[in-house]
Design an enzyme around this catalytic site. Structure first.
Site, PDB file in Angstrom:
ATOM      1  N   CYS A  55       0.760  -1.242   0.000  1.00 13.21           N
ATOM      2  CA  CYS A  55       0.000   0.000   0.000  1.00 13.21           C
ATOM      3  C   CYS A  55       0.794   1.297   0.000  1.00 13.21           C
ATOM      4  O   CYS A  55       0.596   2.147  -0.875  1.00 13.21           O
ATOM      5  CB  CYS A  55      -1.007  -0.014   1.143  1.00 13.21           C
ATOM      6  SG  CYS A  55      -0.418  -0.791   2.647  1.00 13.21           S
ATOM      7  N   HIS A 110      -1.796   6.934   4.788  1.00 10.36           N
ATOM      8  CA  HIS A 110      -0.744   5.908   4.885  1.00 10.36           C
ATOM      9  C   HIS A 110       0.592   6.348   4.306  1.00 10.36           C
ATOM     10  O   HIS A 110       1.356   5.527   3.778  1.00 10.36           O
ATOM     11  CB  HIS A 110      -1.202   4.591   4.252  1.00 10.36           C
ATOM     12  CG  HIS A 110      -0.547   3.406   4.913  1.00 10.36           C
ATOM     13  ND1 HIS A 110      -0.676   2.121   4.439  1.00 10.36           N
ATOM     14  CD2 HIS A 110       0.246   3.310   6.011  1.00 10.36           C
ATOM     15  CE1 HIS A 110       0.005   1.293   5.205  1.00 10.36           C
ATOM     16  NE2 HIS A 110       0.570   1.992   6.163  1.00 10.36           N
TER      17      HIS A 110
END
Length: 435
Positions: A55, A110
């Site tokens: 990710c 993130h």
């Protein structure tokens, strides 16, 4: 291109969604009517890939237009509040804000939890969501790792609590509200709305109404299908906001995922930390963490009514780093001069007025390497998912004839294999210079 003709831009980004997890990409058991309709009215990007099988690097490439190492993020970033993130540099948001766009992010960042790395430092005016990698969908607490649980929900730079509210639904509602507010302003500037959902990333939490829609499915697949259905409904709310504001034809919408389906444990299915197999790579080999196609090829769609042909398929390879130059091409009416980035504009290729440029595409993650040029792909040290060991030390696959990467053809196409080996060597040298 005048301000009046500059499109709004909406990026819808799923988390751990496999290539076989949408109806329009072959899933027969997951109800995704809104995304299916988006695909039917737009361009299906059937050979689109993330820049990384995990990710944080994928998100860095999306926002910067660079390979992960060039952007400065090659690994999954943590959830502690002192976690540093993406080195400060231009992003899609900063480029568009310089062009007069209002910018908003709703969902999973993130790319750094420390306040110095919050998304407001990267060109986003309005921000709502989580800064780390995953949270409980109802308490919005990050539970994983060796550290204490950390609450992780933010409105701009302010921590907020929405206990009990299902996060996927809240993200969709906040993004739709941003669109409605900016579309209703007289003489408004265009907007960029980035919606990186954390669904269907673990933990496996879904509302009862969505679980009931897929009650016939087995455990694991049921939870995942319900989470995807909830995300599809949230996307439906976002698309409805565009329709009701009368700006659908003035908006470029792109949907994609950050990597392939997860096979990790830690999914909290039945209260156990067990291996999870609910996601589908649609027959492709590998999963999240792998440079095989199942880890990097992701279901992707582009839609811009009147500017992109409806109901078509773009079947040439593309990467998430291509979005930045493609979006700026749409905003400017001409390709931007971006010598520092690695991606290319594919706007004219999506429109069917030009071919995509010939190039080699590269991936690396934790000692795995892959190079693709046209139909052929070289993999080195490739594993099936997040964990070692490698299952293939070195092989060349013909993705056109063998998308499941089941047969090494290096001996049958020795010249191709030699060229890909040379490409890999050059890429490794370039990669070393970045790191």
């Amino acid at each position: 291109m005048t301000d009046h003709h500059r499109p709004n831009v909406v990026i819808l980004y799923a988390d751990d969604l496999g290539w076989g997890d949408l109806g329009c990409f072959g899933a027969e058991d997951v109800p995704t009517p809104h995304l299916d309709a988006l695909c039917a009215g737009g361009v299906k990007l059937s050979q689109w890939s993330a820049n990384s099988p995990v990710c944080s690097p994928s998100r860095a490439s999306l926002l910067t237009g660079k390979y992960p190492a060039h952007a400065g993020v090659e690994s999954i970033l943590g959830g502690r509040r002192d976690t540093v993130g993406l080195p400060h540099q231009a992003t899609i948001a900063t480029h568009l804000r310089e062009r007069g766009y209002a910018t908003g992010l709703f969902g999973k960042w993130h790319l750094g939890v420390d306040p110095a790395y919050a998304p407001t430092r990267y060109g986003f005016d309005k921000v709502f969501g989580l800064r780390a990698g995953c949270v409980d969908y109802y308490s919005h607490i990050f539970y994983w790792g060796r550290d204490n649980p950390v609450h992780d929900l933010w409105d701009g730079d302010d921590e907020v609590w929405l206990n009990g509210e299902y996060l996927t639904t809240v993200i969709g509602r906040r993004a739709a509200d941003f669109i409605t507010r900016h579309a209703s302003r007289a003489g408004q500037d265009p907007f960029f709305c980035y919606v990186p959902f954390n669904a269907p990333h673990y933990p496996l939490h879904a509302p009862k109404e969505h679980m009931d829609r897929v009650a016939h499915l087995p455990p694991g697949r049921q939870e995942l299908a319900a989470m995807i259905a909830a995300m599809d409904d949230a996307i439906g709310e976002i698309l409805t906001a565009l329709d009701e504001a009368g700006i659908r034809e003035d908006t470029l919408v792109v949907f994609s995922s950050d990597n392939g389906p997860s096979r990790e444990s830690r999914n909290w299915l039945g209260g156990e930390e067990i291996s999870y197999t609910g996601g589908s790579a649609g027959g492709l080999r590998g999963s999240k963490g792998s440079v095989f196609e199942g880890g990097i090829r992701v279901p992707s769609i582009a839609s811009w009514p009147g500017h992109l042909p409806a109901g078509t398929e773009f079947d040439e390879p593309g990467l998430m780093m291509d979005l930045l130059p493609t979006i700026l091409h749409a905003a400017d009416g001409a390709e931007a001069d971006l010598p520092e980035i690695d991606g290319v504009s594919l706007l004219e290729a999506w429109q069917g007025t030009a071919s995509a440029p010939e190039r080699s595409l590269m991936w690396t993650y934790q000692g795995q390497w892959a190079v693709r040029r046209g139909r052929y792909k070289l993999v080195v040290g490739a594993r099936e998912g997040m964990d070692p060991p490698a299952s293939v030390e070195r092989a060349v696959f013909d993705l056109e004839a063998d998308p499941a990467e089941s047969r090494d053809v290096s001996a049958e196409v020795p010249e191709v294999a030699a060229e890909l080996e040379q490409e890999l060597q050059r890429w490794q040298e370039r990669h070393a210079a970045w790191t």
